[in-house]
Write an enzyme that holds these catalytic residues in place. Structure first.
Site, PDB file in Angstrom:
ATOM      1  N   CYS A  18      -0.158   6.378 -12.271  1.00 42.75           N
ATOM      2  CA  CYS A  18      -0.644   6.775 -13.655  1.00 42.75           C
ATOM      3  C   CYS A  18      -1.457   8.481 -13.683  1.00 42.75           C
ATOM      4  CB  CYS A  18      -2.275   6.211 -13.597  1.00 42.75           C
ATOM      5  SG  CYS A  18      -1.803   4.118 -14.157  1.00 42.75           S
ATOM      6  N   CYS A  33      -4.940   4.295  -9.727  1.00 40.09           N
ATOM      7  CA  CYS A  33      -3.632   4.077 -10.125  1.00 40.09           C
ATOM      8  C   CYS A  33      -2.985   5.823  -9.755  1.00 40.09           C
ATOM      9  CB  CYS A  33      -3.125   3.299 -11.750  1.00 40.09           C
ATOM     10  SG  CYS A  33      -1.351   3.142 -11.801  1.00 40.09           S
TER      11      CYS A  33
END
Length: 101
Positions: free
Chosen positions: A28, A25
Site C-alpha cells: 500500500c 501494508c
C-alpha cells in the site's frame, strides 16, 4: 458546504478510483506515490479516494476486500474495474482515459 458522502461520490459523473489500504501494508505504501503521480497527470478526470480498511471495516466488508491494496474504479455508481495488488501508473492512466470519455 458539507463533504459529499461516499455514496454521493461514487454515483457522480466523474470516475472515482477507490484505494482500499492500511497504514501497516507495505505494498500500500508503494501504491501511494503512484496515485499521487496519477492525480498530477490526469487532474480532475478522476477522483482518487483512499479508504483505510482498519478504520472503515463496513466499507471493506461491503466491497468484499480480502487483500490490500485493492482498487475499485466506480463510474455512475457502478464498478467498472477492480484489481488487487500494486498497480503501475500506465495501467491506472489507461483506465482513467478509457472511463472519463
Amino acid at each position: 458546504m458539507k463533504k459529499p458522502s461516499f455514496h454521493d461520490l461514487i454515483h457522480g459523473e466523474t470516475p472515482v478510483l477507490v484505494d482500499f489500504y492500511a497504514d501497516w501494508c507495505g505494498p500500500c505504501k508503494q501504491q501511494a506515490p503512484i496515485l499521487k503521480q496519477l492525480t498530477e497527470r490526469v487532474g480532475d478526470k478522476v477522483r482518487v479516494v483512499k479508504v483505510n480498511v482498519d478504520h472503515s471495516q463496513a466499507a471493506a466488508n461491503q466491497y468484499q476486500i480480502r487483500s490490500i491494496p485493492t482498487m475499485i474504479l466506480f463510474k455512475n455508481g457502478k464498478i467498472v474495474w477492480r484489481q488487487s495488488g500494486v498497480q503501475p501508473l500506465h495501467t491506472l492512466e489507461g483506465l482513467v482515459k478509457q472511463h472519463s470519455v
